[in-house]
Scaffold this active site. Sequence first.
Site, mmCIF file in Angstrom:
data_model
loop_
_atom_site.group_PDB
_atom_site.id
_atom_site.type_symbol
_atom_site.label_atom_id
_atom_site.label_comp_id
_atom_site.label_asym_id
_atom_site.label_seq_id
_atom_site.Cartn_x
_atom_site.Cartn_y
_atom_site.Cartn_z
ATOM 1 N N ASP A 8 -6.976 7.073 8.628
ATOM 2 C CA ASP A 8 -6.767 7.930 7.465
ATOM 3 C C ASP A 8 -6.451 9.338 7.955
ATOM 4 O OD1 ASP A 8 -7.351 5.760 5.928
ATOM 5 O OD2 ASP A 8 -9.245 6.525 5.130
ATOM 6 N N ASP A 129 -7.341 0.481 -6.102
ATOM 7 C CA ASP A 129 -8.632 1.044 -5.727
ATOM 8 C C ASP A 129 -9.484 1.162 -6.980
ATOM 9 O OD1 ASP A 129 -7.364 1.370 -3.235
ATOM 10 O OD2 ASP A 129 -6.598 3.330 -3.855
#
Length: 246
Positions: A8, A129
């Site tokens: 990330d 998500d």
Amino acid sequence: MILFPAIDLKDGQCVRLEQGDMARATVFNFDPAEQARAFASQGFEYLHVVDLDGAFAGRPVNADAVERMLKNVAMPVQLGGGIRDLKTVEAWLKKGITRVIIGTAAVRDPVLVKEAAKAFPGRVAVGLDARDGKVAVEGWAETSEVTALDIARRFEDAGIAAIIFTDIARDGLLKGLNLDATIALADSISIPVIASGGFASIADVKALLAPRAKKLAGAIAGRALYDGRLDPAEALALIRAARAAA
């Protein structure tokens, strides 16, 4: 089953967040390309990358870091974060990204997903998500009123390569994958599903290889790899053994 190591990106660095909160970021490597090389040397076969700044900005932000990774590793890379139009999809695929992940735009602009999947078969995934069962967007800053299954069903016949399903409540907390919700999603659609959020230990690998999870295409591991709770060699050996026995 593929185990994807996660990188990330925030401010050009390799970080992990807790529950998607940018204020709760831990830097694990200042050089994402070095981290990508490390994962490649450990035997991983597919890299999962998210441009966190891009997810909030709605456009690519950490492009330089992504391009350095592409130059440093030969393995396939899937990328999400800030991919909101066909031009960006095409640009990343031309630069060497194997598969793009469309998240917010899958909720806001499903036509884009269908057009991208048609233009680039097998190279477009959808990131869903969920927070309390509802899909979050804009870098998880907003929660919609639709469920992951609602969104996934929109793309049943669109040629999507995969659905990446993340349980936000578990992400970065090492509590274990939410396999019940992920398997329920996989059992309800024909699109391959990849589990994400909360990967904690070798127990998660074993659970992913159990018969009830046979429809899952893979899982994404982040913090568990960075802090040593998950041994790459042990995890990959189990996966290879399961493939050989299949």
